[in-house]
Design a protein around this motif. Structure first.
Motif, PDB file in Angstrom:
ATOM      1  N   ASN A   1       0.828  -1.212   0.000  1.00  0.00           N
ATOM      2  CA  ASN A   1       0.000   0.000   0.000  1.00  0.00           C
ATOM      3  C   ASN A   1       0.861   1.260   0.000  1.00  0.00           C
ATOM      4  O   ASN A   1       0.545   2.247  -0.682  1.00  0.00           O
TER       5      ASN A   1
ATOM      6  N   CYS B   1       3.832   1.480  -1.244  1.00  0.00           N
ATOM      7  CA  CYS B   1       4.409   1.571  -2.591  1.00  0.00           C
ATOM      8  C   CYS B   1       3.423   2.192  -3.567  1.00  0.00           C
ATOM      9  O   CYS B   1       3.797   3.041  -4.395  1.00  0.00           O
ATOM     10  N   LEU B   2       2.169   1.775  -3.497  1.00  0.00           N
ATOM     11  CA  LEU B   2       1.155   2.346  -4.382  1.00  0.00           C
ATOM     12  C   LEU B   2       0.994   3.838  -4.133  1.00  0.00           C
ATOM     13  O   LEU B   2       0.877   4.637  -5.074  1.00  0.00           O
TER      14      LEU B   2
ATOM     15  N   ARG C   1       4.010   5.622  -5.662  1.00  0.00           N
ATOM     16  CA  ARG C   1       3.946   5.653  -7.126  1.00  0.00           C
ATOM     17  C   ARG C   1       2.948   6.713  -7.588  1.00  0.00           C
ATOM     18  O   ARG C   1       3.187   7.425  -8.561  1.00  0.00           O
ATOM     19  N   ARG C   2       1.831   6.826  -6.899  1.00  0.00           N
ATOM     20  CA  ARG C   2       0.830   7.821  -7.287  1.00  0.00           C
ATOM     21  C   ARG C   2       1.380   9.236  -7.119  1.00  0.00           C
ATOM     22  O   ARG C   2       1.069  10.135  -7.899  1.00  0.00           O
TER      23      ARG C   2
ATOM     24  N   ASP D   1      -0.800  -2.406 -11.472  1.00  0.00           N
ATOM     25  CA  ASP D   1      -0.366  -2.563 -10.083  1.00  0.00           C
ATOM     26  C   ASP D   1      -0.626  -3.959  -9.520  1.00  0.00           C
ATOM     27  O   ASP D   1       0.259  -4.572  -8.907  1.00  0.00           O
ATOM     28  N   ARG D   2      -1.831  -4.475  -9.707  1.00  0.00           N
ATOM     29  CA  ARG D   2      -2.171  -5.761  -9.087  1.00  0.00           C
ATOM     30  C   ARG D   2      -1.373  -6.908  -9.707  1.00  0.00           C
ATOM     31  O   ARG D   2      -0.952  -7.831  -9.018  1.00  0.00           O
TER      32      ARG D   2
ATOM     33  N   GLN E   1       2.145  -6.704  -8.277  1.00  0.00           N
ATOM     34  CA  GLN E   1       2.171  -7.203  -6.901  1.00  0.00           C
ATOM     35  C   GLN E   1       2.208  -8.728  -6.883  1.00  0.00           C
ATOM     36  O   GLN E   1       3.024  -9.339  -6.179  1.00  0.00           O
TER      37      GLN E   1
END
Length: 204
Positions: A98, A100-101, A104-105, A147-148, A151
């Motif tokens: 989370n 990391c996401l 990245r955003r 993203d998914r 991961q």
């Protein structure tokens, strides 16, 4: 609290030579004020968080920041941890992903920085250059996956977790993990296909 976050230089087993103590027991001891328990748990879990963050972000400094933040969140929640509710490693992987996401955003798009890797002194210069190019190519390809998918691929094929473990971390079904992993592998193969000769891969 002393800084226990030198993740890139610590092997997975550096501080974990106490198999009789589980992650939960170590976290509980930390919550009771035992600094040694924090050091042991950091050595056990910190490198895993860092490895995932590095592949998710492709940037060593960002991966270190994410790992430190993930471990700090672990320490903050330690007094409230309910034994048996989940695996601590599962919780930490989820927090790491989370974070990391979120990063990245905030930061993308930007230039993909080289991933620092230990040099093999026995390899000649050409081999080292080619090996670095392969790692960079893989990182660049990973960075293009949704993203998914990224991961799932990182957790399955780089961290070598089982599908049920990944399902718990990502809060999805095992079937969904299998689907994401399969699609991610196909996408990586397609992204890398045009560079097989350039990177020195064997044709299969």
């Amino acid at each position: 609290m002393e800084d226990l976050t030198s993740y890139p230089n610590e092997a997975h087993g550096s501080f974990s030579a106490v198999p009789e103590l589980s992650d939960e027991e170590l976290l509980g001891r930390f919550a009771d004020g035992n600094a040694v328990a924090a050091r042991l748990l950091t050595g056990r879990l910190g490198p895993r968080s860092y490895s995932v963050a590095l592949r998710m972000l492709g940037n060593q400094a960002e991966a270190e920041d994410v790992t430190q933040e993930a471990m700090m969140r672990l320490w903050k929640m330690a007094p409230d941890w309910v034994p048996g509710q989940a695996q601590i490693s599962t919780w930490l992987y989820r927090v790491t992903l989370n974070l990391c996401l979120d990063m990245r955003r905030r930061n993308r798009p930007d230039a993909l920085e080289n991933v620092a890797e230990p040099e093999d002194e026995s390899a000649n210069v050409v081999d080292r250059i080619q090996d670095t190019e392969r790692k960079d190519a893989l990182q660049a390809a990973l960075d293009q996956l949704p993203d998914r998918q990224r991961q799932a691929v990182v957790l399955r094929h780089i961290e070598e977790l089982s599908n049920p473990e990944i399902a718990g971390i990502m809060d999805i079904s095992v079937e969904a993990v299998e689907s994401l992993t399969a699609r991610g592998k196909r996408s990586l193969a397609a992204l890398l296909a045009g560079r097989r000769d350039e990177l020195g891969y064997e044709h299969g």
